[in-house]
Scaffold this motif. Structure first.
Motif, mmCIF file in Angstrom:
data_model
loop_
_atom_site.group_PDB
_atom_site.id
_atom_site.type_symbol
_atom_site.label_atom_id
_atom_site.label_comp_id
_atom_site.label_asym_id
_atom_site.label_seq_id
_atom_site.Cartn_x
_atom_site.Cartn_y
_atom_site.Cartn_z
ATOM 1 N N LEU A 143 0.888 -1.217 -0.124
ATOM 2 C CA LEU A 143 -0.163 -0.234 0.069
ATOM 3 C C LEU A 143 0.817 1.355 -0.049
ATOM 4 O O LEU A 143 0.462 2.251 -0.329
ATOM 5 N N SER A 144 2.236 1.150 0.238
ATOM 6 C CA SER A 144 2.849 2.186 0.395
ATOM 7 C C SER A 144 3.474 2.993 -0.595
ATOM 8 O O SER A 144 3.593 4.367 -0.931
ATOM 9 N N LYS A 145 2.921 2.241 -1.786
ATOM 10 C CA LYS A 145 2.999 2.953 -3.230
ATOM 11 C C LYS A 145 2.030 3.887 -3.358
ATOM 12 O O LYS A 145 2.144 4.719 -4.176
ATOM 13 N N PHE A 146 0.841 3.839 -2.618
ATOM 14 C CA PHE A 146 -0.314 4.526 -3.001
ATOM 15 C C PHE A 146 -0.738 5.367 -1.952
ATOM 16 O O PHE A 146 -1.542 6.340 -2.303
ATOM 17 N N ILE A 147 -0.394 5.279 -0.828
ATOM 18 C CA ILE A 147 -0.845 6.144 0.512
ATOM 19 C C ILE A 147 0.140 6.305 1.197
ATOM 20 O O ILE A 147 1.397 5.656 1.529
ATOM 21 N N PRO A 148 0.321 7.482 1.804
ATOM 22 C CA PRO A 148 1.357 8.085 2.871
ATOM 23 C C PRO A 148 1.099 7.320 3.923
ATOM 24 O O PRO A 148 0.157 6.584 4.361
ATOM 25 N N PRO A 149 2.380 6.797 4.817
ATOM 26 C CA PRO A 149 2.244 6.321 6.087
ATOM 27 C C PRO A 149 1.127 6.657 6.928
ATOM 28 O O PRO A 149 0.498 5.808 7.624
ATOM 29 N N VAL A 150 0.677 7.945 7.143
ATOM 30 C CA VAL A 150 -0.130 8.197 8.209
ATOM 31 C C VAL A 150 -1.507 7.585 7.638
ATOM 32 O O VAL A 150 -2.426 7.490 8.688
ATOM 33 N N VAL A 151 -1.853 7.554 6.502
ATOM 34 C CA VAL A 151 -3.008 6.923 6.100
ATOM 35 C C VAL A 151 -3.095 5.613 6.494
ATOM 36 O O VAL A 151 -4.314 4.935 6.644
ATOM 37 N N TYR A 152 -1.932 4.994 6.099
ATOM 38 C CA TYR A 152 -1.771 3.498 6.528
ATOM 39 C C TYR A 152 -2.408 3.158 7.903
ATOM 40 O O TYR A 152 -3.192 2.456 8.342
ATOM 41 N N GLU A 153 -1.746 4.077 8.766
ATOM 42 C CA GLU A 153 -1.940 4.081 10.047
ATOM 43 C C GLU A 153 -3.519 4.233 10.634
ATOM 44 O O GLU A 153 -3.949 3.657 11.360
ATOM 45 N N ALA A 154 -3.983 5.139 9.800
ATOM 46 C CA ALA A 154 -5.596 5.555 10.264
ATOM 47 C C ALA A 154 -6.473 4.480 9.551
ATOM 48 O O ALA A 154 -7.480 3.956 10.324
ATOM 49 N N LEU A 155 -6.134 3.865 8.464
ATOM 50 C CA LEU A 155 -6.805 2.696 7.900
ATOM 51 C C LEU A 155 -7.037 1.444 8.861
ATOM 52 O O LEU A 155 -7.969 0.906 9.251
#
Ligand code: ADP
Length: 163
Positions: A143-155
């Motif tokens: 997923l890191s290709k598509f979203i910043p780390p903060v968004v991954y954490e939020a998801l």
């Protein structure tokens, strides 16, 4: 001094959005990511969450600001003295809607120019809604290709990522 407004729902902000904001910030003195509080679609994140993610993701872009808004976009543009509306165009699907909105905004606020950036190749098929669908299947690295780390954490916090 040219202020550009990049409006959207950013639910959540993706690397496709960030690519557009970064490219806009090279052309304009000030680029405001306007996070629309109440779009007429189902939202995953609250306005505060969407703004916080966008702020964190753009903290290294000095000419980019993130501001939430509730009025119609052209009114907000006038409020922040923006003379340009920035939008992103993906190859399939965006054109008609963006064209319609640009025409309407032209009638509502003559002089406010809509400038569309062509989406970069790697983000042509990236959308916030697709990310929410695939998050449950892919791990952080994918997923890191598509979203910043903060968004991954939020998801992840919302239980929307792969267990
Ligand atoms: P909206 O609620 O207006 O659809 P979005 O946050 O989904 O807001 O999108 C805001 C803008 O960013 C739109 O112009 C959209 O076409 C553009 N955009 C969305 N995803 C991408 C992407 N992957 N690459 C480039 N532009 C994009």
């Amino acid at each position: 001094m040219i202020t550009a407004l990049y409006p959207g729902s950013f639910d959540p902000i993706t690397n496709g959005h960030l690519d557009i904001a970064t490219r806009a910030s090279k052309l304009f003195d000030r680029t405001v990511i306007g996070v629309f509080a109440t779009p007429s679609k189902h939202l995953t994140f609250t306005i505060d969450e969407r703004v916080a993610m966008a702020k964190e993701a753009t903290k290294n872009l000095p000419k980019v600001e993130v501001i939430p808004y509730t009025s119609i976009t052209v009114e907000f543009a006038l409020e922040i003295k923006a003379t340009v509306l920035v939008r992103g165009l993906r190859m399939v699907g965006d054109f008609e809607w963006e064209f319609e909105m640009a025409m309407m905004n032209q009638l509502l606020a003559p002089g406010l120019e809509t400038i569309c950036f062509m989406a970069s190749q790697e983000y042509q098929f990236l959308s916030a809604s697709l990310i929410k669908e695939v998050a449950g299947l892919g791990g952080r690295a994918k997923l890191s290709k598509f979203i910043p780390p903060v968004v991954y954490e939020a998801l992840k916090k919302k239980g929307l990522t792969k267990k």
